[in-house]
Design an enzyme around this catalytic site. Sequence first.
Site, PDB file in Angstrom:
ATOM      1  N   CYS A 108       9.385  -3.572  -3.389  1.00  0.00           N
ATOM      2  CA  CYS A 108       8.663  -3.133  -2.183  1.00  0.00           C
ATOM      3  C   CYS A 108       8.731  -1.613  -2.059  1.00  0.00           C
ATOM      4  O   CYS A 108       9.804  -1.050  -1.831  1.00  0.00           O
ATOM      5  CB  CYS A 108       9.271  -3.812  -0.959  1.00  0.00           C
ATOM      6  SG  CYS A 108       8.692  -3.194   0.615  1.00  0.00           S
ATOM      7  N   CYS A 111      10.013  -0.334   1.257  1.00  0.00           N
ATOM      8  CA  CYS A 111      11.463  -0.564   1.372  1.00  0.00           C
ATOM      9  C   CYS A 111      12.235   0.532   0.660  1.00  0.00           C
ATOM     10  O   CYS A 111      13.209   1.066   1.187  1.00  0.00           O
ATOM     11  CB  CYS A 111      11.836  -1.915   0.756  1.00  0.00           C
ATOM     12  SG  CYS A 111      11.038  -3.324   1.513  1.00  0.00           S
TER      13      CYS A 111
END
Length: 189
Positions: A108, A111
Amino acid sequence: MAVLAPNSCVLYRELCLRDPWMQQSNGGGCSLVSSRGGGGLAGVSDKVRTKRGGWRGEVKVEAFWQDVSRPTSIEMEAISGIDDLDEILRQSKDLAQPIVIDWMAAWCRKCIYMKPKLEKLAAEYHPRIKFYFIDVNKVSQALVKRGNISKMPTIQIWKDGEWKAEVIGGHKAWLVLDEVREMIQKNMR
């Protein structure tokens, strides 16, 4: 000569004013060509260029001033399983200390982008709040279900062993950090 200046341009200006060689018949015109931007960085090396195009030595800026009484970032600890989470929640309950958990994944991009920003935020609240992260691909799905995670990154605050609030970070990082700060402030009381 050690000179402490807010940036290399101020240092250069001071050198221009004090050095008679730079004020000779070429009108004192000189310019600064910076190899890196900004002052206050350790080891910035700038070259001084005269108006006629010649180079004169190097100006080394070795100043780096910041508040060293507090760290600028704190590395978040990983939670690797349900037992690990239970132990951390038990400790936080015993200490009456809230914890923040960043649910993320290695694939991600948001993230990965948020993690160092959360580590800087962790330094702001250290030692009152501990920050942890969980990589959802490295833990059991039972742990992911326990956190009720559907999107990433999800930043949750837990207090007294219970989930209190969360921010799902699918938008701009500075907005997410503002929402996390607000969430922490509401749950610090």
